[in-house]
Design a protein around this motif. Structure first.
Motif, PDB file in Angstrom:
ATOM      1  N   GLU A  51       0.843  -1.205   0.000  1.00 41.32           N
ATOM      2  CA  GLU A  51       0.000   0.000   0.000  1.00 41.32           C
ATOM      3  C   GLU A  51       0.878   1.255   0.000  1.00 41.32           C
ATOM      4  O   GLU A  51       0.618   2.212  -0.718  1.00 41.32           O
ATOM      5  CB  GLU A  51      -0.939  -0.013   1.216  1.00 41.32           C
ATOM      6  N   SER A  52       1.929   1.202   0.805  1.00 41.87           N
ATOM      7  CA  SER A  52       2.862   2.320   0.852  1.00 41.87           C
ATOM      8  C   SER A  52       3.535   2.500  -0.509  1.00 41.87           C
ATOM      9  O   SER A  52       3.680   3.621  -0.996  1.00 41.87           O
ATOM     10  CB  SER A  52       3.919   2.076   1.936  1.00 41.87           C
ATOM     11  N   LEU A  53       3.924   1.384  -1.134  1.00 44.28           N
ATOM     12  CA  LEU A  53       4.528   1.452  -2.468  1.00 44.28           C
ATOM     13  C   LEU A  53       3.544   2.013  -3.480  1.00 44.28           C
ATOM     14  O   LEU A  53       3.918   2.820  -4.343  1.00 44.28           O
ATOM     15  CB  LEU A  53       4.996   0.066  -2.920  1.00 44.28           C
ATOM     16  N   LYS A  54       2.302   1.632  -3.384  1.00 45.86           N
ATOM     17  CA  LYS A  54       1.287   2.153  -4.303  1.00 45.86           C
ATOM     18  C   LYS A  54       1.173   3.670  -4.135  1.00 45.86           C
ATOM     19  O   LYS A  54       1.073   4.402  -5.125  1.00 45.86           O
ATOM     20  CB  LYS A  54      -0.070   1.497  -4.050  1.00 45.86           C
ATOM     21  N   GLN A  55       1.180   4.128  -2.893  1.00 51.26           N
ATOM     22  CA  GLN A  55       1.105   5.568  -2.650  1.00 51.26           C
ATOM     23  C   GLN A  55       2.348   6.269  -3.211  1.00 51.26           C
ATOM     24  O   GLN A  55       2.240   7.327  -3.828  1.00 51.26           O
ATOM     25  CB  GLN A  55       0.966   5.850  -1.152  1.00 51.26           C
ATOM     26  N   ASP A  56       3.517   5.640  -3.001  1.00 46.97           N
ATOM     27  CA  ASP A  56       4.746   6.223  -3.534  1.00 46.97           C
ATOM     28  C   ASP A  56       4.702   6.280  -5.055  1.00 46.97           C
ATOM     29  O   ASP A  56       5.131   7.263  -5.657  1.00 46.97           O
ATOM     30  CB  ASP A  56       5.975   5.414  -3.082  1.00 46.97           C
ATOM     31  N   VAL A  57       4.198   5.222  -5.681  1.00 44.57           N
ATOM     32  CA  VAL A  57       4.079   5.192  -7.143  1.00 44.57           C
ATOM     33  C   VAL A  57       3.132   6.302  -7.606  1.00 44.57           C
ATOM     34  O   VAL A  57       3.404   6.991  -8.596  1.00 44.57           O
ATOM     35  CB  VAL A  57       3.599   3.805  -7.634  1.00 44.57           C
ATOM     36  N   GLU A  58       2.056   6.495  -6.880  1.00 44.99           N
ATOM     37  CA  GLU A  58       1.103   7.548  -7.253  1.00 44.99           C
ATOM     38  C   GLU A  58       1.763   8.926  -7.159  1.00 44.99           C
ATOM     39  O   GLU A  58       1.604   9.773  -8.039  1.00 44.99           O
ATOM     40  CB  GLU A  58      -0.145   7.484  -6.351  1.00 44.99           C
ATOM     41  N   ILE A  59       2.522   9.127  -6.088  1.00 46.34           N
ATOM     42  CA  ILE A  59       3.248  10.393  -5.936  1.00 46.34           C
ATOM     43  C   ILE A  59       4.252  10.561  -7.073  1.00 46.34           C
ATOM     44  O   ILE A  59       4.364  11.641  -7.659  1.00 46.34           O
ATOM     45  CB  ILE A  59       3.954  10.456  -4.554  1.00 46.34           C
ATOM     46  N   LEU A  60       4.963   9.475  -7.396  1.00 44.82           N
ATOM     47  CA  LEU A  60       5.919   9.537  -8.495  1.00 44.82           C
ATOM     48  C   LEU A  60       5.231   9.843  -9.814  1.00 44.82           C
ATOM     49  O   LEU A  60       5.733  10.618 -10.624  1.00 44.82           O
ATOM     50  CB  LEU A  60       6.701   8.221  -8.599  1.00 44.82           C
ATOM     51  N   LYS A  61       4.070   9.256 -10.022  1.00 45.40           N
ATOM     52  CA  LYS A  61       3.318   9.536 -11.249  1.00 45.40           C
ATOM     53  C   LYS A  61       2.962  11.015 -11.319  1.00 45.40           C
ATOM     54  O   LYS A  61       3.089  11.644 -12.374  1.00 45.40           O
ATOM     55  CB  LYS A  61       2.028   8.707 -11.297  1.00 45.40           C
ATOM     56  N   GLN A  62       2.531  11.574 -10.189  1.00 45.50           N
ATOM     57  CA  GLN A  62       2.184  12.995 -10.162  1.00 45.50           C
ATOM     58  C   GLN A  62       3.420  13.852 -10.423  1.00 45.50           C
ATOM     59  O   GLN A  62       3.354  14.843 -11.165  1.00 45.50           O
ATOM     60  CB  GLN A  62       1.554  13.362  -8.816  1.00 45.50           C
ATOM     61  N   ASP A  63       4.540  13.445  -9.823  1.00 47.97           N
ATOM     62  CA  ASP A  63       5.789  14.187 -10.048  1.00 47.97           C
ATOM     63  C   ASP A  63       6.197  14.133 -11.520  1.00 47.97           C
ATOM     64  O   ASP A  63       6.623  15.137 -12.093  1.00 47.97           O
ATOM     65  CB  ASP A  63       6.926  13.630  -9.176  1.00 47.97           C
ATOM     66  N   VAL A  64       6.082  12.952 -12.110  1.00 48.89           N
ATOM     67  CA  VAL A  64       6.433  12.802 -13.521  1.00 48.89           C
ATOM     68  C   VAL A  64       5.520  13.659 -14.383  1.00 48.89           C
ATOM     69  O   VAL A  64       5.977  14.334 -15.318  1.00 48.89           O
ATOM     70  CB  VAL A  64       6.373  11.316 -13.956  1.00 48.89           C
ATOM     71  N   GLU A  65       4.239  13.666 -14.061  1.00 52.32           N
ATOM     72  CA  GLU A  65       3.288  14.484 -14.828  1.00 52.32           C
ATOM     73  C   GLU A  65       3.650  15.963 -14.702  1.00 52.32           C
ATOM     74  O   GLU A  65       3.636  16.705 -15.694  1.00 52.32           O
ATOM     75  CB  GLU A  65       1.856  14.237 -14.336  1.00 52.32           C
ATOM     76  N   SER A  66       3.989  16.380 -13.495  1.00 53.52           N
ATOM     77  CA  SER A  66       4.390  17.764 -13.276  1.00 53.52           C
ATOM     78  C   SER A  66       5.658  18.085 -14.072  1.00 53.52           C
ATOM     79  O   SER A  66       5.761  19.142 -14.700  1.00 53.52           O
ATOM     80  CB  SER A  66       4.621  18.010 -11.783  1.00 53.52           C
ATOM     81  N   LEU A  67       6.616  17.163 -14.037  1.00 55.41           N
ATOM     82  CA  LEU A  67       7.854  17.376 -14.789  1.00 55.41           C
ATOM     83  C   LEU A  67       7.586  17.415 -16.293  1.00 55.41           C
ATOM     84  O   LEU A  67       8.194  18.203 -17.013  1.00 55.41           O
ATOM     85  CB  LEU A  67       8.873  16.276 -14.460  1.00 55.41           C
ATOM     86  N   LYS A  68       6.674  16.583 -16.749  1.00 58.00           N
ATOM     87  CA  LYS A  68       6.333  16.611 -18.172  1.00 58.00           C
ATOM     88  C   LYS A  68       5.764  17.968 -18.550  1.00 58.00           C
ATOM     89  O   LYS A  68       6.093  18.518 -19.606  1.00 58.00           O
ATOM     90  CB  LYS A  68       5.322  15.507 -18.500  1.00 58.00           C
ATOM     91  N   GLN A  69       4.927  18.518 -17.690  1.00 59.27           N
ATOM     92  CA  GLN A  69       4.360  19.839 -17.964  1.00 59.27           C
ATOM     93  C   GLN A  69       5.470  20.897 -17.972  1.00 59.27           C
ATOM     94  O   GLN A  69       5.488  21.774 -18.835  1.00 59.27           O
ATOM     95  CB  GLN A  69       3.290  20.186 -16.932  1.00 59.27           C
ATOM     96  N   ASP A  70       6.377  20.781 -17.004  1.00 56.19           N
ATOM     97  CA  ASP A  70       7.492  21.728 -16.959  1.00 56.19           C
ATOM     98  C   ASP A  70       8.353  21.620 -18.217  1.00 56.19           C
ATOM     99  O   ASP A  70       8.788  22.632 -18.772  1.00 56.19           O
ATOM    100  CB  ASP A  70       8.381  21.476 -15.720  1.00 56.19           C
ATOM    101  N   VAL A  71       8.590  20.390 -18.658  1.00 56.67           N
ATOM    102  CA  VAL A  71       9.384  20.176 -19.863  1.00 56.67           C
ATOM    103  C   VAL A  71       8.668  20.779 -21.072  1.00 56.67           C
ATOM    104  O   VAL A  71       9.297  21.406 -21.932  1.00 56.67           O
ATOM    105  CB  VAL A  71       9.658  18.667 -20.080  1.00 56.67           C
ATOM    106  N   GLU A  72       7.359  20.620 -21.124  1.00 56.50           N
ATOM    107  CA  GLU A  72       6.592  21.188 -22.233  1.00 56.50           C
ATOM    108  C   GLU A  72       6.715  22.713 -22.239  1.00 56.50           C
ATOM    109  O   GLU A  72       6.909  23.323 -23.288  1.00 56.50           O
ATOM    110  CB  GLU A  72       5.115  20.765 -22.123  1.00 56.50           C
ATOM    111  N   ILE A  73       6.633  23.311 -21.062  1.00 53.19           N
ATOM    112  CA  ILE A  73       6.797  24.769 -20.957  1.00 53.19           C
ATOM    113  C   ILE A  73       8.205  25.165 -21.390  1.00 53.19           C
ATOM    114  O   ILE A  73       8.390  26.135 -22.132  1.00 53.19           O
ATOM    115  CB  ILE A  73       6.503  25.240 -19.513  1.00 53.19           C
ATOM    116  N   LEU A  74       9.198  24.394 -20.944  1.00 52.97           N
ATOM    117  CA  LEU A  74      10.576  24.689 -21.335  1.00 52.97           C
ATOM    118  C   LEU A  74      10.763  24.556 -22.844  1.00 52.97           C
ATOM    119  O   LEU A  74      11.471  25.351 -23.463  1.00 52.97           O
ATOM    120  CB  LEU A  74      11.550  23.770 -20.597  1.00 52.97           C
ATOM    121  N   LYS A  75      10.128  23.561 -23.435  1.00 52.44           N
ATOM    122  CA  LYS A  75      10.210  23.402 -24.887  1.00 52.44           C
ATOM    123  C   LYS A  75       9.650  24.638 -25.582  1.00 52.44           C
ATOM    124  O   LYS A  75      10.237  25.137 -26.543  1.00 52.44           O
ATOM    125  CB  LYS A  75       9.435  22.159 -25.341  1.00 52.44           C
ATOM    126  N   GLN A  76       8.527  25.101 -25.085  1.00 47.49           N
ATOM    127  CA  GLN A  76       7.929  26.294 -25.673  1.00 47.49           C
ATOM    128  C   GLN A  76       8.851  27.505 -25.494  1.00 47.49           C
ATOM    129  O   GLN A  76       9.013  28.309 -26.413  1.00 47.49           O
ATOM    130  CB  GLN A  76       6.552  26.563 -25.052  1.00 47.49           C
TER     131      GLN A  76
END
Length: 191
Positions: A51-76
Motif C-alpha cells: 500500500e505504501s509502495l502504491k502511494q509512492d508510485v502515485e506520488i511519483l506519477k504525479q511528479d512525472v506528470e508535473s515534470l512533463k508539464q514543466d518540460v513542455e513549458i521549457l520546450k515552448q
C-alpha cells in the motif's frame, strides 16, 4: 481380574497409546498454527508495504506528470528563444548591411571634393546613432536573451534526464508491486 477391570485396563492402555501417538500430531498442528500466525503477520506487513509502495508510485506519477508539464513549458520557451534569436540575427544582418552601406557612402563621399562639412557631420551623426542603437538596444537585448533562455535550456536538459530516471524507477517499482501482489495471491490461496 474381572472382564470389566480388564476392559478398563485395556481402555486406559489404548487411551495412553492414542495420546502418545496423537501428541506429535498435536505438536505439529500447534507449530502450523504458529507458522500461520507468523505468516498472517508478515502478510499484513507486506500488504502495508505494498500500500505504501502504491502511494509512492502515485506520488511519483504525479511528479512525472508535473515534470512533463514543466518540460513542455521549457520546450515552448526554447522555441520562443530560437525565434527571438533568429529575429535578432536578421536585425543584426540588416543593421550590418546598413552600416556597410553607410561606410561605402562615406568612402564615396570622402572621394568627392565638394563634400561639405555639414554633410560630413550629418553622416557622422547617423553613423554614431546607428552604433549607439547597436550598443544600447541590440546588444542588451541579446545579452538579456542569453541570460534568461540559456539557463532555461539547461534546466530543460536536466529535467529530461530526471524524467528518464524516474520512468525507469517507476517501471522497477511496478515490477516489484506486481511480484508482491502475485505472492500475496499465492499466500491467500494457501491460507
Amino acid at each position: 481380574m474381572t472382564n470389566e477391570e480388564l476392559l478398563i485396563a485395556l481402555s486406559d492402555m489404548l487411551d495412553q497409546k492414542l495420546k502418545s501417538e496423537l501428541q506429535p500430531i498435536k505438536d505439529d498442528i500447534q507449530e502450523m498454527k504458529e507458522d500461520i500466525r507468523t505468516l498472517k503477520a508478515e502478510m499484513k506487513i507486506l500488504k502495508q508495504d505494498v500500500e505504501s509502495l502504491k502511494q509512492d508510485v502515485e506520488i511519483l506519477k504525479q511528479d512525472v506528470e508535473s515534470l512533463k508539464q514543466d518540460v513542455e513549458i521549457l520546450k515552448q520557451d526554447v522555441e520562443s528563444l530560437k525565434q527571438d534569436v533568429a529575429d535578432l540575427k536578421r536585425e543584426m544582418k540588416i543593421l550590418k548591411a546598413d552600416v556597410e552601406n553607410l561606410k561605402a557612402s562615406v568612402h564615396i563621399l570622402e572621394g568627392r571634393a565638394d563634400l561639405t562639412d555639414a554633410r560630413w557631420r550629418q553622416m557622422s551623426e547617423d553613423i554614431r546613432a546607428i552604433k549607439a542603437e547597436i550598443e544600447t538596444e541590440i546588444r542588451p537585448a541579446i545579452a538579456l536573451l542569453v541570460e534568461n533562455y540559456v539557463p532555461a535550456a539547461r534546466r530543460f536538459s536536466q529535467a529530461a534526464d530526471r524524467i528518464e530516471s524516474m520512468e525507469k524507477d517507476i517501471i522497477l517499482i511496478k515490477k516489484v508491486v506486481q511480484e508482491h501482489s502475485r505472492r500475496f495471491e499465492q499466500m491467500d490461496r494457501c491460507v
